[in-house]
Write a protein that holds these residues in place. Structure first.
Motif, PDB file in Angstrom:
ATOM      1  N   GLY A  32       0.719  -1.228  -0.167  1.00  0.00           N
ATOM      2  CA  GLY A  32       0.008  -0.086   0.114  1.00  0.00           C
ATOM      3  C   GLY A  32       0.718   1.299  -0.005  1.00  0.00           C
ATOM      4  N   ASN A  33       2.053   1.233  -0.289  1.00  0.00           N
ATOM      5  CA  ASN A  33       2.888   2.470  -0.612  1.00  0.00           C
ATOM      6  C   ASN A  33       2.709   2.954  -1.971  1.00  0.00           C
ATOM      7  OD1 ASN A  33       4.373   2.114   1.975  1.00  0.00           O
ATOM      8  ND2 ASN A  33       5.332   0.224   1.141  1.00  0.00           N
ATOM      9  N   LEU A  34       2.558   4.307  -1.940  1.00  0.00           N
ATOM     10  CA  LEU A  34       2.382   4.881  -3.029  1.00  0.00           C
ATOM     11  C   LEU A  34       3.779   5.590  -3.620  1.00  0.00           C
ATOM     12  CD1 LEU A  34       0.669   6.489  -5.422  1.00  0.00           C
ATOM     13  CD2 LEU A  34       0.342   8.073  -3.977  1.00  0.00           C
ATOM     14  N   GLU A  35       4.116   5.251  -4.761  1.00  0.00           N
ATOM     15  CA  GLU A  35       5.204   5.903  -5.387  1.00  0.00           C
ATOM     16  C   GLU A  35       4.825   6.621  -6.507  1.00  0.00           C
ATOM     17  OE1 GLU A  35       9.482   4.110  -6.184  1.00  0.00           O
ATOM     18  OE2 GLU A  35       7.889   2.709  -6.729  1.00  0.00           O
ATOM     19  N   ILE A  36       5.191   8.271  -6.578  1.00  0.00           N
ATOM     20  CA  ILE A  36       4.465   8.906  -7.695  1.00  0.00           C
ATOM     21  C   ILE A  36       5.455   9.934  -7.997  1.00  0.00           C
ATOM     22  CG2 ILE A  36       3.400  10.338  -5.862  1.00  0.00           C
ATOM     23  CD1 ILE A  36       0.817  10.536  -7.606  1.00  0.00           C
ATOM     24  N   TRP A  37       5.467  10.277  -9.479  1.00  0.00           N
ATOM     25  CA  TRP A  37       6.443  11.265 -10.009  1.00  0.00           C
ATOM     26  C   TRP A  37       5.668  12.358 -10.839  1.00  0.00           C
ATOM     27  CZ3 TRP A  37       6.628   5.997  -9.998  1.00  0.00           C
ATOM     28  CH2 TRP A  37       7.952   5.242  -9.347  1.00  0.00           C
ATOM     29  N   MET A  38       5.777  13.525 -10.388  1.00  0.00           N
ATOM     30  CA  MET A  38       5.336  14.363 -11.361  1.00  0.00           C
ATOM     31  C   MET A  38       6.132  15.920 -11.169  1.00  0.00           C
ATOM     32  SD  MET A  38       4.106  14.847  -8.109  1.00  0.00           S
ATOM     33  CE  MET A  38       2.658  14.275  -7.303  1.00  0.00           C
ATOM     34  N   PRO A  39       5.870  16.768 -12.060  1.00  0.00           N
ATOM     35  CA  PRO A  39       6.533  18.059 -11.971  1.00  0.00           C
ATOM     36  C   PRO A  39       5.857  18.848 -10.713  1.00  0.00           C
ATOM     37  CG  PRO A  39       5.257  18.056 -13.989  1.00  0.00           C
ATOM     38  CD  PRO A  39       5.099  16.749 -13.435  1.00  0.00           C
ATOM     39  N   ASN A  40       6.730  19.276  -9.939  1.00  0.00           N
ATOM     40  CA  ASN A  40       6.233  19.816  -8.497  1.00  0.00           C
ATOM     41  C   ASN A  40       7.174  20.910  -8.358  1.00  0.00           C
ATOM     42  OD1 ASN A  40       7.906  19.049  -6.273  1.00  0.00           O
ATOM     43  ND2 ASN A  40       7.642  17.148  -7.582  1.00  0.00           N
ATOM     44  N   ALA A  41       6.524  21.823  -7.437  1.00  0.00           N
ATOM     45  CA  ALA A  41       7.362  23.103  -6.822  1.00  0.00           C
ATOM     46  C   ALA A  41       7.254  22.648  -5.120  1.00  0.00           C
ATOM     47  CB  ALA A  41       6.616  24.156  -7.331  1.00  0.00           C
ATOM     48  N   GLY A  42       7.431  21.726  -4.923  1.00  0.00           N
ATOM     49  CA  GLY A  42       7.559  21.279  -3.634  1.00  0.00           C
ATOM     50  C   GLY A  42       7.100  19.687  -3.445  1.00  0.00           C
ATOM     51  N   LEU A  89      -6.200   9.683  -0.100  1.00  0.00           N
ATOM     52  CA  LEU A  89      -5.925   8.298  -0.092  1.00  0.00           C
ATOM     53  C   LEU A  89      -6.060   7.657   1.089  1.00  0.00           C
ATOM     54  CD1 LEU A  89      -2.894   8.549  -2.803  1.00  0.00           C
ATOM     55  CD2 LEU A  89      -4.818   7.300  -2.819  1.00  0.00           C
ATOM     56  N   LYS A  90      -6.165   8.410   2.216  1.00  0.00           N
ATOM     57  CA  LYS A  90      -6.311   7.942   3.477  1.00  0.00           C
ATOM     58  C   LYS A  90      -5.213   7.148   4.089  1.00  0.00           C
ATOM     59  CE  LYS A  90     -10.484   9.743   3.582  1.00  0.00           C
ATOM     60  NZ  LYS A  90     -10.332  11.180   3.809  1.00  0.00           N
ATOM     61  N   ILE A  91      -4.082   7.496   3.671  1.00  0.00           N
ATOM     62  CA  ILE A  91      -2.784   6.512   3.995  1.00  0.00           C
ATOM     63  C   ILE A  91      -1.794   7.652   4.438  1.00  0.00           C
ATOM     64  CG2 ILE A  91      -2.995   4.761   2.378  1.00  0.00           C
ATOM     65  CD1 ILE A  91      -0.843   6.333   0.353  1.00  0.00           C
ATOM     66  N   PRO A  92      -1.071   7.137   5.631  1.00  0.00           N
ATOM     67  CA  PRO A  92      -0.043   8.064   6.313  1.00  0.00           C
ATOM     68  C   PRO A  92       0.791   8.610   5.343  1.00  0.00           C
ATOM     69  CG  PRO A  92       0.169   5.648   6.897  1.00  0.00           C
ATOM     70  CD  PRO A  92      -0.912   5.722   6.080  1.00  0.00           C
ATOM     71  N   LEU A  93       1.457   9.837   5.881  1.00  0.00           N
ATOM     72  CA  LEU A  93       2.569  10.485   5.031  1.00  0.00           C
ATOM     73  C   LEU A  93       3.738   9.674   4.548  1.00  0.00           C
ATOM     74  CD1 LEU A  93       2.680  13.921   6.526  1.00  0.00           C
ATOM     75  CD2 LEU A  93       2.260  13.256   4.167  1.00  0.00           C
ATOM     76  N   ASN A  94       4.015   8.572   5.506  1.00  0.00           N
ATOM     77  CA  ASN A  94       5.203   7.833   5.155  1.00  0.00           C
ATOM     78  C   ASN A  94       5.043   6.806   4.059  1.00  0.00           C
ATOM     79  OD1 ASN A  94       4.032   6.043   6.812  1.00  0.00           O
ATOM     80  ND2 ASN A  94       5.416   5.716   8.422  1.00  0.00           N
ATOM     81  N   LYS A  95       3.811   6.618   3.695  1.00  0.00           N
ATOM     82  CA  LYS A  95       3.323   5.876   2.412  1.00  0.00           C
ATOM     83  C   LYS A  95       3.296   6.473   1.277  1.00  0.00           C
ATOM     84  CE  LYS A  95       1.283   1.941   4.786  1.00  0.00           C
ATOM     85  NZ  LYS A  95       1.771   0.807   4.152  1.00  0.00           N
ATOM     86  N   VAL A  96       3.530   7.659   1.192  1.00  0.00           N
ATOM     87  CA  VAL A  96       3.283   8.452   0.077  1.00  0.00           C
ATOM     88  C   VAL A  96       4.781   8.977  -0.320  1.00  0.00           C
ATOM     89  CG1 VAL A  96       2.431  10.605  -0.926  1.00  0.00           C
ATOM     90  CG2 VAL A  96       1.216   9.746   0.828  1.00  0.00           C
ATOM     91  N   ARG A  97       5.292   8.567  -1.412  1.00  0.00           N
ATOM     92  CA  ARG A  97       6.575   8.726  -1.912  1.00  0.00           C
ATOM     93  C   ARG A  97       6.562   9.452  -3.027  1.00  0.00           C
ATOM     94  NH1 ARG A  97       8.153   2.509  -0.207  1.00  0.00           N
ATOM     95  NH2 ARG A  97       7.959   2.942   2.090  1.00  0.00           N
TER      96      ARG A  97
END
Ligand code: FES
Ligand code: FES
Lengths: 761, 157
Positions: free
Chosen positions: A201-211, A223-231
């Motif tokens: 249930g870890n999310l890996e995500i790539w996109m242009p971002n300014a932070g 996504l109702k998942i903790p921050l440490n699962k949002v990569r």
């Protein structure tokens, strides 16, 4: 003058070799095993109720692996502030602009995905729509959001000093109105997202971002998942220019498609989607009343400003305030009232932009020109009389610690030979000046600080870990240049892990112009922390006090006896053999007033420090065609200190292109109702190489006491003041003051015609 | 309709089984993983998809893959030789002509082709040659400087 090894030098950027060979990967370049293509179905209506969505046919199409609508996404709403959260990532009740996301599919290839979109049946009930500020404010206007009566999204009211008294004491008063339509980012890279969930249930995500951290939190919420699962992973980014800081529906949609299909999904925006469905810049009408004394010094100002915010709040409160804040920083004005309104319309969403509020900024400067004309002062004198000075407080109570406004104006004037040229140019030639000031960060509460770590390897090499993101402006290089300087290492000794939310600590992001000041300070402190540990060990080994040691060329040496030296790698190994690790930690929280709030309390220290820019442009107009030929532009900015002067020149030159050449000569979004007619670079007229003027770069250094090596924001003041300088120069060439931007040939010809008619009358 | 298309790219031969209605850009990026060639607009405006076809810059987003058969294709990945960057790549890095880098592959190849054809290109000729390559970051100053630094014309910096 400190003798730095690397700081202050225009060394090659660490990121550009990979970019010159095609090795650097942007989001759209990624390819993961079994990856699907995601596509978004968008609203054809500017305002409509969604009655029913039937996705069954699309779901049955072979090759389609997931279809989602608003029902699949929890009711989390986006808006930068708690009180402006009004946008669902996939709406369920109604759509509010042409291009809004309605449904999405993931399929094995692009053709199948496009086919599937056609098979989604959406029943809409069209609603009346509004496309401009006036219509949106009419009493019987359709309401775009129930929670915002009158379609007024945000009102900011700032009232400082005694404006009435200021006007009473004024020798001369005038009121002018200025306006400009929407402009747009046109980042080189169209938006793209790749998302992937692992089986834990870890999310890996790539996109242009300014932070990346600004993206991670809303993703975690929806996504109702903790921050440490949002990569949110590091990726090369093709420009931001104030955009790309907020979560995009595409990020959320891509993540939900990946979740539902249990496969990686990539969404790549077309150029048109990048133009209509990311952000645009606000259109604006500004009414400015200014009173001055006999000497042309401003005694009172009363400003009312309406901005078309499009369909949702986005950065609303910041967007309404920043045009005013830039000007209250650039110029002294003790008695001032600012009323700013952001209005909802059924147009694409508006965000922050590098040339934010051109109608306002150009209005302030053109009006100074007009006042000067009346009183017998040239624009340069008018700027100098009113320029911000160090030690001042802005009307909203920010102390201006370092300020090179006057120096920037003077040096630009000297280089551009203003005093020789003013009033002496041939007909249809003109010279003009613009001044602006930009924040180095905003109060951002718990997300306002940056932290960095340094890890030493036994061979003396280093890894720096920081949340700082690089959108193309050279932040990666800035980090490495700072770390290498502090640790006496070579650039190639430093490895960088940054902008990856799994590993890197929180950071405010690049969009508030604070990465060098806030993030750079944190990197410097982390390096100093590691350095302290190394020097302690070295001092014991060398039997000299740590204060007498320094680091350079991979060595630790005695300052007054440089031949007494020991290699850094040796000291690291000494530490390890004593069972001590060499690492460093540093964090920096800018000194801002955390009680300051954009709407309810717009007073207190906004930003620890500010940058100041002055641009002078010289133009020649062809009275037959109305075409403007820009002969020369001189861009000067107080950047505090130039960590890498070449990088800063690049920011200035890009700023002149975007703010002046594009922002004042051509750039505007064209409309047919709520539809954008020019979503491409050709019809929008992004500046191209021929026709660009000669640009003189002048770096002004005031050594800010809080900045790393004295550095602060670099480049945005130039982008903004370039627009103002172009406007001032063109109006000077015409001898007529145009109040509607950009200054395209049609407006110029009209002005010439009206002037001729006026003469003949 | 799918068929085998034979492409000669950066001095190597590739056989790609592909639908014939796809663009060269799509095949380069998706089938051959040559992602150095970028798609900035997909409609022939921005120049970020520029590759060299028999030495001349073309927009690979406007070219059907079948039109590139039998031609010599050069992409940004083929510019460096034996691990050494081409002088034009060096010049772009040295002159800070690269910021975000999205336009850079197309810009570099356009500059490369220009100098091959006209080694004495003047500033004006350079600006004209890159007029179909849009850069949103740099204001073109340092890009022109970089290309100019390799030109043998008079008065170069
Ligand atoms: S992608 Fe081919 S010209 Fe823009
Ligand atoms: S470097 Fe960013 S578009 Fe050219």
């Amino acid at each position: 003058m400190v003798d730095y090894a690397l700081i202050g030098k225009g060394i090659r950027r660490v990121d550009t070799t990979a970019k010159a060979t095609g090795e650097a990967l942007f989001s759209a370049d990624l390819k993961l095993p079994r990856m699907l293509v995601g596509k978004i179905l968008r609203s054809p209506y500017a305002h409509a109720r969604i009655v029913h969505i039937d996705t069954s046919k699309a779901e049955r199409l072979p090759g389609v692996k997931a279809v989602i609508t608003g029902k699949d996404v929890p009711d989390e709403r986006w808006g930068v502030f708690r009180y402006t959260q009004d946008q669902r990532f996939l709406p369920v009740d109604k759509v509010r602009y042409v291009g809004e996301e309605v449904a999405a599919v993931a399929a094995v290839d692009e053709d199948t995905a496009i086919e599937a979109l056609k098979l989604i049946d959406v029943e809409y009930e069209e609603l009346p729509a509004v496309f401009d500020i006036e219509s949106a404010l009419k009493p019987d206007a359709p309401l775009i959001h129930d929670a915002y009566p009158g379609n007024i999204n945000i009102s900011v009211d700032i009232n400082v000093g005694d404006v009435e008294k200021g006007f009473l004491e004024s020798f001369y008063i005038r009121e002018d109105a200025f306006e400009a339509p929407e402009d747009s980012y046109f980042q080189g890279e169209p938006y793209a997202v790749v998302a992937h969930f692992d089986s834990s249930g870890n999310l890996e995500i790539w996109m242009p971002n300014a932070g990346p951290h600004l993206k991670a939190k809303p993703l975690s919420n929806v996504l109702k998942i903790p921050l440490n699962k949002v990569r949110v992973r590091k990726i090369t980014i093709g420009g931001a220019f104030g955009g790309r800081s907020e979560i995009s529906p595409a990020d959320v949609i891509c993540a939900f498609l990946a979740k539902k299909s249990a496969r990686p999904v990539k969404i790549v925006y077309s150029r048109e989607e990048n133009s209509i469905a990311t952000r645009q810049a606000h259109s604006m009408k500004a009414t400015i009343k200014t009173g001055v004394d006999r000497e042309g010094r401003v005694l009172a100002r009363d400003i009312t400003c309406y901005m078309d915010g499009g369909a949702y709040s986005s950065t609303g409160p910041i967007a309404v305030s920043v045009p005013f804040l830039c000007m209250e920083q650039a110029y002294r004005m003790d008695n001032v009232r600012y009323r700013g309104y952001r209005i909802f319309t059924n147009k694409p969403i508006r965000g922050m932009f590098r040339v934010h509020g051109r109608a306002f900024a150009c209005g302030i400067d053109l009006q100074l020109d007009l006042i000067g004309k009346e009183l017998g002062f040239d624009p340069l004198e008018m700027r100098l009389k009113n320029a911000r000075r160090p030690g001042d407080y802005t009307p909203t109570k920010s102390k201006v610690v370092s300020c090179g406004m006057v120096e920037a104006i003077e040096r630009a004037a000297e280089k551009a030979r203003w005093r020789e040229k003013w009033d002496r140019l041939p007909p249809y030639h003109g010279i003009g000046i613009g001044c602006n000031s930009v924040q180095t960060g905003f109060p951002m509460g718990i997300r306002g600080g940056s932290q960095a770590f340094i890890k030493f390897n036994e061979d003396g090499g280093v890894t720096v870990i920081t949340g700082i993101v690089d959108n193309g402006q050279g932040n990666d290089n800035m980090i490495v240049q700072i770390a290498a300087e502090e640790l006496g290492l070579k650039v190639e000794d430093i490895q960088l892990i940054n902008a990856d939310t799994e590993v890197t600590p929180s950071d405010p992001g690049s969009y508030s112009m604070c990465e060098t000041f806030v993030g750079g300070n944190a990197v410097r402190l982390a390096a100093q922390d590691a350095k302290r540990k190394l020097l302690k060990i070295a001092s014991e080994a060398m039997k000299v006090e740590p204060e007498r040691l320094a680091m350079r060329d991979r060595k630790i040496y005695v300052i007054d006896r440089p031949q007494e030296a020991i290699s850094i790698s040796r000291v690291v190994r000494m530490a390890l053999s004593r069972r001590e690790n060499i690492s460093g930690e540093g964090s920096y929280w800018p000194k801002v007033d955390s009680n300051r709030e954009w709407v309810t309390n717009p007073f207190g220290q906004l930003s620890e420090t500010f940058s100041f820019g002055a641009v002078i442009a010289e133009v020649k107009i062809d009275p037959e065609t109305g075409k403007v030929d820009v002969l020369e532009v001189t861009a000067a900015q107080d950047v505090g200190y130039a960590i890498n002067p070449k990088v800063i020149e690049g920011q200035f030159e890009g700023g002149v292109a975007m703010g002046g050449q594009g922002g004042m000569l051509s750039e505007k979004v064209l409309w047919y109702g709520g539809r954008v007619l020019n979503p491409d670079q050709l019809d929008y007229m992004v500046p191209i190489a021929p026709g660009m003027p000669k640009i003189n770069d002048i770096i002004v250094e005031t050594n800010d006491p809080g900045g790393p090596y004295g550095a602060k924001e670099a480049g945005m003041s130039v982008a903004m003041s370039a627009a103002q300088a172009y406007a001032s120069a063109i109006c000077n060439a015409l001898g007529v003051y145009i109040h509607e931007f950009p200054l395209t040939p049609d407006k110029i010809l009209k002005a010439i015609k009206e002037k001729e008619e006026g003469k003949n009358r | 309709m799918k068929r085998n298309v034979i492409l000669r790219i950066n001095n190597e031969e590739y056989t790609v089984l592909t639908k014939t209605n796809r663009t060269l850009l799509e095949v380069l990026r998706e089938d051959l993983h040559l992602t150095g060639t970028k798609e900035g607009c997909g409609e022939g405006v921005c120049g970020s998809c520029t590759v060299l076809l028999d030495g001349r810059p073309v927009r690979s987003c406007l070219l059907l893959v079948t039109e590139a058969e039998g031609r010599e294709i050069k992409t940004i990945e083929g510019l460096a030789k034996e691990g050494r960057l081409d002088p034009i790549q060096e010049a772009f890095i040295e002159h800070h002509a690269i910021q975000c880098g999205f336009c850079s592959p197309g810009m570099i190849l356009t500059g490369y082709a220009l100098l091959k054809e006209n080694p004495r290109a003047t500033e004006e000729e350079i600006r004209f040659a890159i007029s179909g390559n849009i850069c949103r970051c740099t204001g073109y100053v340092k890009i022109v400087e970089a290309i100019r630094s390799l030109s043998t014309s008079e008065g170069r910096r």
